[in-house]
Scaffold this motif. Structure first.
Motif, PDB file in Angstrom:
ATOM      1  N   ALA A   7       0.829  -1.209   0.000  1.00 40.73           N
ATOM      2  CA  ALA A   7       0.000   0.000   0.000  1.00 40.73           C
ATOM      3  C   ALA A   7       0.864   1.261   0.000  1.00 40.73           C
ATOM      4  O   ALA A   7       0.581   2.240  -0.699  1.00 40.73           O
ATOM      5  N   LEU A   8       1.952   1.231   0.753  1.00 40.51           N
ATOM      6  CA  LEU A   8       2.845   2.392   0.815  1.00 40.51           C
ATOM      7  C   LEU A   8       3.516   2.657  -0.526  1.00 40.51           C
ATOM      8  O   LEU A   8       3.643   3.811  -0.953  1.00 40.51           O
ATOM      9  N   THR A   9       3.927   1.604  -1.212  1.00 42.06           N
ATOM     10  CA  THR A   9       4.611   1.809  -2.491  1.00 42.06           C
ATOM     11  C   THR A   9       3.678   2.411  -3.539  1.00 42.06           C
ATOM     12  O   THR A   9       4.117   3.192  -4.391  1.00 42.06           O
ATOM     13  N   PHE A  10       2.392   2.073  -3.487  1.00 46.81           N
ATOM     14  CA  PHE A  10       1.447   2.697  -4.425  1.00 46.81           C
ATOM     15  C   PHE A  10       1.348   4.196  -4.175  1.00 46.81           C
ATOM     16  O   PHE A  10       1.249   4.991  -5.116  1.00 46.81           O
ATOM     17  N   ALA A  11       1.369   4.597  -2.912  1.00 51.69           N
ATOM     18  CA  ALA A  11       1.295   6.026  -2.593  1.00 51.69           C
ATOM     19  C   ALA A  11       2.511   6.775  -3.126  1.00 51.69           C
ATOM     20  O   ALA A  11       2.391   7.868  -3.702  1.00 51.69           O
ATOM     21  N   VAL A  12       3.691   6.200  -2.948  1.00 52.74           N
ATOM     22  CA  VAL A  12       4.909   6.846  -3.440  1.00 52.74           C
ATOM     23  C   VAL A  12       4.916   6.884  -4.970  1.00 52.74           C
ATOM     24  O   VAL A  12       5.306   7.884  -5.594  1.00 52.74           O
ATOM     25  N   SER A  13       4.462   5.811  -5.589  1.00 55.37           N
ATOM     26  CA  SER A  13       4.405   5.755  -7.047  1.00 55.37           C
ATOM     27  C   SER A  13       3.534   6.864  -7.613  1.00 55.37           C
ATOM     28  O   SER A  13       3.869   7.484  -8.635  1.00 55.37           O
ATOM     29  N   LEU A  14       2.402   7.124  -6.966  1.00 55.75           N
ATOM     30  CA  LEU A  14       1.501   8.177  -7.434  1.00 55.75           C
ATOM     31  C   LEU A  14       2.189   9.542  -7.470  1.00 55.75           C
ATOM     32  O   LEU A  14       1.905  10.363  -8.350  1.00 55.75           O
ATOM     33  N   ALA A  15       3.069   9.787  -6.512  1.00 60.76           N
ATOM     34  CA  ALA A  15       3.762  11.073  -6.464  1.00 60.76           C
ATOM     35  C   ALA A  15       4.611  11.303  -7.714  1.00 60.76           C
ATOM     36  O   ALA A  15       4.810  12.450  -8.132  1.00 60.76           O
ATOM     37  N   TYR A  16       5.095  10.226  -8.326  1.00 58.82           N
ATOM     38  CA  TYR A  16       5.858  10.348  -9.570  1.00 58.82           C
ATOM     39  C   TYR A  16       4.942  10.483 -10.787  1.00 58.82           C
ATOM     40  O   TYR A  16       5.185  11.282 -11.689  1.00 58.82           O
TER      41      TYR A  16
END
Length: 422
Positions: free
Chosen positions: A182-191
């Motif tokens: 779940a955390l990696t999806f949030a960081v991915s969205l920022a890119y």
């Protein structure tokens, strides 16, 4: 000599949006592989059944087919970046639901199947947009290099994610794997949100069944493309052994190696990606697809025959290398020859070729293992793959003769991209 083998970084250097898309994919793929290992392990713990683990592929299949085809039409008709952003957010929400279920005193079984189906739907809508976006943001001549770099991105997550997941699930619990995803999806969205808008081409059709059929007719008219689809479908549906790996680890008394088993196929892919500089100098792409798919099947069969866990890991790694060779040259053929106004719909068909196969492969592997035995499932699948690829090659000679320098569609696309710089 060594430098000639290293990946070609031209697309990375030339396009900031390609760098953002690449980094986003690396991060989200890493987390997704954590869940990729955690879900079958949780199913195994809850049911103890190879068929129940294999059934995860069955529930993912229909959403993948329907949403993959319609997602291709959406990718041609809508802004690709917006489509990617919303589906990425949805995937992150599903990972959070898996986390909540895992933290319950008695986790329920049905959410694993329901979320697998929903995740398959969202991923199938997103993937055509991703696959049709990156050829827009790199130069035409850099497409093979970009395909290699995209493969490298996937394999880095594919090696690190399962290897770490095996440790995390064994020592920290399933909840940590789902939380990290779940955390990696949030960081991915920022890119992703920083990528420039990518609106539909002027010639694009509105999303409809007619538009989907138009893409299918085009694919059918291109026998060399058709060959890449059916060869990969055969390879994945007949020889993909992932559903039975938890049981193979048990049989070999090597529970500690489960994460390594899941990571070994991506590890072989990673080795090829890291030495993929040679790919840009190969022009007989169809021939390479055929040879690599055959090698994949034979390597999986060899892994099924081995009673030593290290030999199993070795042959799975070899198989992953062959699979990556096939993937690089399939992507080069697709993205150097398909018109932009059809790219999304053809990406949807491509999604079916390389995603439906693994889902069917899970069902086949789990079902055959329950009926005829674990080893029979793996060995028979690998040998059937090699035989099927040989038969398909005889039926589709255009695949073997494809040459990127002379193919009429490749020449036409090269001229179009030269006339209108990316």
């Amino acid at each position: 000599m060594a430098r000639a083998l290293l990946p070609d970084l031209a697309p990375w250097k030339a396009s900031a949006d390609f760098r953002r898309l690449w980094t986003s994919g690396l991060i989200s793929n890493f987390g997704s592989f954590l869940t990729f290992v955690a879900v079958p392990v949780q199913l195994k713990d809850l049911t103890g059944s190879t068929a129940a683990v294999g059934a995860i592929g069955a529930v993912e299949l229909l959403p993948l087919i329907v949403c993959g085809l319609y997602g291709g039409a959406l990718a041609d008709a809508l802004d690709k970046r917006k489509l990617i952003v919303w589906t990425e957010a949805g995937q992150g929400l599903l990972s959070a639901v898996l986390l909540v279920n895992a933290l319950l005193p008695r986790p329920a079984l049905w959410p694993l199947y329901a979320i697998a189906a929903l995740s398959s739907a969202l991923g199938s809508i997103q993937r055509p947009a991703l696959d049709s976006l990156w050829p827009r943001i790199v130069a035409h001549a850099d497409v093979p290099a970009a395909a290699s770099l995209n493969s490298l991105r996937w394999t880095v997550g594919g090696v690190a994610g399962p290897a770490l997941a095996g440790v995390v699930v064994a020592y920290a619990g399933l909840g940590w794997a789902y939380a990290a995803d779940a955390l990696t999806f949030a960081v991915s969205l920022a890119y992703i949100v920083r990528i420039a808008p990518s609106p539909a081409a002027h010639e694009a059709s509105k999303p409809s069944l007619t538009a989907v059929l138009e893409g299918a007719r085009y694919a059918w008219s291109r026998k060399e493309l058709l060959g890449t689809y059916v060869v990969d479908l055969a390879a994945m549906s007949l020889a993909m052994p992932l559903a039975v790996l938890p049981f193979l680890a048990d049989e070999l008394h090597a529970d500690w190696a489960l994460g390594l088993m899941y990571a070994s196929v991506p590890a072989g892919s990673l080795l090829v990606s890291l030495t993929s500089g040679w790919a840009s100098r190969v022009h007989r792409h169809g021939l390479m697809v055929v040879l690599a798919a055959t090698g994949w099947g034979l390597a999986v069969a060899a892994a099924g025959l081995c009673g030593n866990v290290w030999l199993v890991l070795l042959f799975l790694t070899v198989g992953g290398g062959f699979d990556m060779v096939s993937g690089i040259f399939r992507a080069a053929m697709w993205n150097q020859t398909i018109p932009d106004e059809l790219r999304g719909r053809l990406a949807g068909i491509e999604l079916l070729s390389y995603s439906v196969g693994p889902q069917l492969g899970q069902v086949r592997a789990g079902g055959l293992a329950a009926w005829a035995g674990l080893r029979t499932s793996v060995v028979a699948g690998g040998l059937a793959c090699a035989g099927a690829v040989g038969l398909l090659t005889l039926c589709l000679p255009g695949l073997m003769t494809y040459d990127a320098r002379t193919n009429e569609h490749a020449v036409r696309m090269r001229e179009r991209r030269t006339a209108v710089p990316a």
